[in-house]
Design a protein around this motif. Structure first.
Motif, mmCIF file in Angstrom:
data_model
loop_
_atom_site.group_PDB
_atom_site.id
_atom_site.type_symbol
_atom_site.label_atom_id
_atom_site.label_comp_id
_atom_site.label_asym_id
_atom_site.label_seq_id
_atom_site.Cartn_x
_atom_site.Cartn_y
_atom_site.Cartn_z
ATOM 1 N N MET A 1 -53.593 -40.743 -83.678
ATOM 2 C CA MET A 1 -52.658 -41.849 -83.471
ATOM 3 C C MET A 1 -51.490 -41.754 -84.446
ATOM 4 N N ILE A 2 -50.395 -42.387 -84.076
ATOM 5 C CA ILE A 2 -49.185 -42.368 -84.902
ATOM 6 C C ILE A 2 -49.308 -43.353 -86.064
ATOM 7 N N ASN A 3 -48.411 -43.227 -87.020
ATOM 8 C CA ASN A 3 -48.283 -44.178 -88.106
ATOM 9 C C ASN A 3 -47.687 -45.473 -87.556
ATOM 10 N N ILE A 4 -48.400 -46.592 -87.731
ATOM 11 C CA ILE A 4 -47.904 -47.888 -87.239
ATOM 12 C C ILE A 4 -47.984 -48.930 -88.360
ATOM 13 N N GLU A 5 -47.597 -48.515 -89.572
ATOM 14 C CA GLU A 5 -47.756 -49.385 -90.734
ATOM 15 C C GLU A 5 -46.789 -50.566 -90.738
ATOM 16 N N LYS A 6 -45.677 -50.469 -90.044
ATOM 17 C CA LYS A 6 -44.728 -51.582 -90.027
ATOM 18 C C LYS A 6 -44.257 -51.843 -88.594
ATOM 19 N N LYS A 7 -43.562 -52.956 -88.425
ATOM 20 C CA LYS A 7 -42.988 -53.282 -87.124
ATOM 21 C C LYS A 7 -41.548 -52.793 -87.084
ATOM 22 N N PRO A 8 -41.250 -51.802 -86.243
ATOM 23 C CA PRO A 8 -39.884 -51.273 -86.198
ATOM 24 C C PRO A 8 -38.916 -52.278 -85.581
ATOM 25 N N LYS A 9 -37.648 -52.158 -85.970
ATOM 26 C CA LYS A 9 -36.587 -52.986 -85.402
ATOM 27 C C LYS A 9 -35.825 -52.141 -84.391
ATOM 28 N N VAL A 10 -35.919 -52.537 -83.130
ATOM 29 C CA VAL A 10 -35.395 -51.727 -82.030
ATOM 30 C C VAL A 10 -34.315 -52.493 -81.276
ATOM 31 N N LEU A 11 -33.191 -51.810 -81.023
ATOM 32 C CA LEU A 11 -32.137 -52.375 -80.184
ATOM 33 C C LEU A 11 -32.151 -51.669 -78.838
ATOM 34 N N VAL A 12 -32.180 -52.442 -77.768
ATOM 35 C CA VAL A 12 -32.100 -51.900 -76.412
ATOM 36 C C VAL A 12 -30.745 -52.279 -75.826
ATOM 37 N N ILE A 13 -30.015 -51.286 -75.325
ATOM 38 C CA ILE A 13 -28.749 -51.517 -74.638
ATOM 39 C C ILE A 13 -28.865 -50.904 -73.249
ATOM 40 N N GLY A 14 -28.547 -51.672 -72.211
ATOM 41 C CA GLY A 14 -28.636 -51.114 -70.868
ATOM 42 C C GLY A 14 -28.634 -52.174 -69.793
ATOM 43 N N ASP A 15 -29.111 -51.776 -68.626
ATOM 44 C CA ASP A 15 -29.063 -52.609 -67.430
ATOM 45 C C ASP A 15 -30.310 -53.479 -67.319
ATOM 46 N N LEU A 16 -30.130 -54.775 -67.521
ATOM 47 C CA LEU A 16 -31.230 -55.723 -67.390
ATOM 48 C C LEU A 16 -31.439 -56.100 -65.926
ATOM 49 N N MET A 17 -32.688 -56.317 -65.562
ATOM 50 C CA MET A 17 -33.017 -56.709 -64.189
ATOM 51 C C MET A 17 -34.179 -57.693 -64.194
ATOM 52 N N ILE A 18 -34.353 -58.358 -63.069
ATOM 53 C CA ILE A 18 -35.548 -59.147 -62.807
ATOM 54 C C ILE A 18 -36.329 -58.442 -61.705
ATOM 55 N N ASP A 19 -37.607 -58.229 -61.938
ATOM 56 C CA ASP A 19 -38.504 -57.723 -60.904
ATOM 57 C C ASP A 19 -39.282 -58.905 -60.355
ATOM 58 N N SER A 20 -39.025 -59.224 -59.090
ATOM 59 C CA SER A 20 -39.691 -60.350 -58.444
ATOM 60 C C SER A 20 -40.724 -59.829 -57.449
ATOM 61 N N TYR A 21 -41.880 -60.489 -57.421
ATOM 62 C CA TYR A 21 -42.970 -60.058 -56.539
ATOM 63 C C TYR A 21 -43.402 -61.205 -55.639
ATOM 64 N N LEU A 22 -43.456 -60.933 -54.350
ATOM 65 C CA LEU A 22 -44.027 -61.843 -53.361
ATOM 66 C C LEU A 22 -45.330 -61.196 -52.904
ATOM 67 N N ILE A 23 -46.451 -61.789 -53.288
ATOM 68 C CA ILE A 23 -47.752 -61.132 -53.135
ATOM 69 C C ILE A 23 -48.607 -61.883 -52.112
ATOM 70 N N GLY A 24 -49.177 -61.127 -51.205
ATOM 71 C CA GLY A 24 -50.021 -61.758 -50.197
ATOM 72 C C GLY A 24 -50.930 -60.766 -49.508
ATOM 73 N N SER A 25 -51.321 -61.109 -48.302
ATOM 74 C CA SER A 25 -52.202 -60.233 -47.513
ATOM 75 C C SER A 25 -51.551 -59.978 -46.162
ATOM 76 N N CYS A 26 -51.938 -58.849 -45.558
ATOM 77 C CA CYS A 26 -51.363 -58.465 -44.269
ATOM 78 C C CYS A 26 -52.488 -58.051 -43.329
ATOM 79 N N ASP A 27 -52.619 -58.774 -42.215
ATOM 80 C CA ASP A 27 -53.660 -58.414 -41.249
ATOM 81 C C ASP A 27 -53.166 -58.487 -39.813
ATOM 82 N N ARG A 28 -51.822 -58.527 -39.645
ATOM 83 C CA ARG A 28 -51.303 -58.558 -38.279
ATOM 84 C C ARG A 28 -49.877 -58.020 -38.222
ATOM 85 N N ILE A 29 -49.448 -57.683 -37.034
ATOM 86 C CA ILE A 29 -48.093 -57.222 -36.759
ATOM 87 C C ILE A 29 -47.335 -58.332 -36.041
#
Length: 330
Positions: A1-29
């Protein structure tokens, strides 16, 4: 395993999105068209794109900040709420007329039936690039690493990306890139670019058909784009690493794959996390393989924790010991 002695400070720059999920069941056409009918039982929204990178970093225990541009709409409000829930420091600019990215997936059980997107893909305005860069200059000393999550939605313009990398290099801050498209000149000088096999073939013009070609592609990426390290992700085969002009393929964790959605985000987050703590590229890639192995066993854009990775590491160590003992018995 890696060294994880401290909590790193990370900056993320980029394209933010929302992932939305509509979850159900399918038993017919449907009777009016030859399409499946999904009976929706649950709806949920989570951070996607650069947001999923942030979710994984937060789950690993990093202190995360984000800079980006969103629209002036309800999706932006939801996105900010989701970031606040995981205690992310946000510098978000609302651009008039821009759509905050949202991807909606229709799920029947664990299977995707359909997806529709609501987003803008045009470059952010010059004024907003200027504002983001000014904030970066102000805060650069606060970060151990900068992750650039590029999904081609217009936040990481070529000029802005080069300014980020150049200024980070001047201040000895690592920059790690999840690339988009075939023009990698925008990422020149980054500490590390993380293409998959298909992306590497497109950008190097090398058909990766064997280890020699794989080594050639890694060398081209390192030389042409002046990166400190060179790696190529190989899906279930693992991750190829170039060090001292030699090829090493770090194998992935044996697993059952349920969903590959967001696995690239996990690779970026976990390698960025490990390198920010000054671990070697080999240890960082091994950590990323373990992290991705956990996520691929989950559905949707999922996250991974240190505890889950450590559990997988214990499992693999035990299997290795059992294998060695079996060889000795023979």
């Amino acid at each position: 395993m890696i060294n994880i002695e401290k909590k790193p400070k990370v900056l993320v720059i980029g394209d933010l999105m929302i992932d939305s999920y509509l979850i159900g069941s399918c038993d017919r056409i449907a009777t009016d068209a030859p399409i499946p009918v999904v009976d929706i039982k649950e709806e949920k929204s989570v951070l996607g794109g650069a947001g999923n990178v942030i979710r994984n970093l937060a789950s690993l225990g990093a202190k995360v900040s984000v800079m980006s541009v969103v629209g002036n709409d309800d999706n932006a409000k939801l996105l900010k709420h989701l970031l606040d829930e995981i205690q992310t420091k946000s510098f978000l600019i609302e651009q008039k007329g821009r759509k905050t990215s949202k991807k909606t997936r229709i799920m029947a059980g664990i299977s995707q039936v359909f997806r529709f997107d609501h987003e803008s893909k045009n470059n952010i305005s010059f004024d907003n690039v200027k504002s983001l860069y000014s904030k970066l200059v102000e805060k650069i000393k606060a970060y151990d690493v900068i992750l650039l999550a590029d999904y081609g939605k217009g936040v990481l313009t070529k000029d802005f990306t080069q300014k980020i990398i150049s200024y980070a290099n001047k201040n000895s801050v690592k920059t790690i890139v999840d690339p988009y498209g075939s023009d990698y000149s925008k990422y020149k000088g980054a500490t590390l670019i993380i293409p998959n096999k298909e992306e590497a073939q497109a950008v190097t013009k090398i058909e990766i058909s064997n280890d020699d070609k794989l080594l050639d592609a890694l060398k081209v990426i390192k030389k042409d784009f002046e990166t400190e390290y060179a790696i190529i992700t190989l899906a279930e085969e693992g991750i190829a690493v170039l060090k001292e002009n030699k090829l090493s393929v770090m194998p992935t964790v044996p697993l059952e794959v349920y969903d590959v959605t967001g696995s690239g985000d996990t690779v970026l987050a976990s390698i960025g996390y490990a390198l920010s703590l000054n671990n070697s590229i080999y240890d960082s890639v091994e950590f990323a393989n373990l992290a991705t192995g956990v996520v691929l066993r989950k559905t949707g854009t999922a996250t991974v924790s240190i505890e889950e990775i450590q559990s997988d590491q214990v499992y693999l160590d035990r299997k290795l010991i059992e294998k060695n003992l079996a060889c000795k018995v023979k």
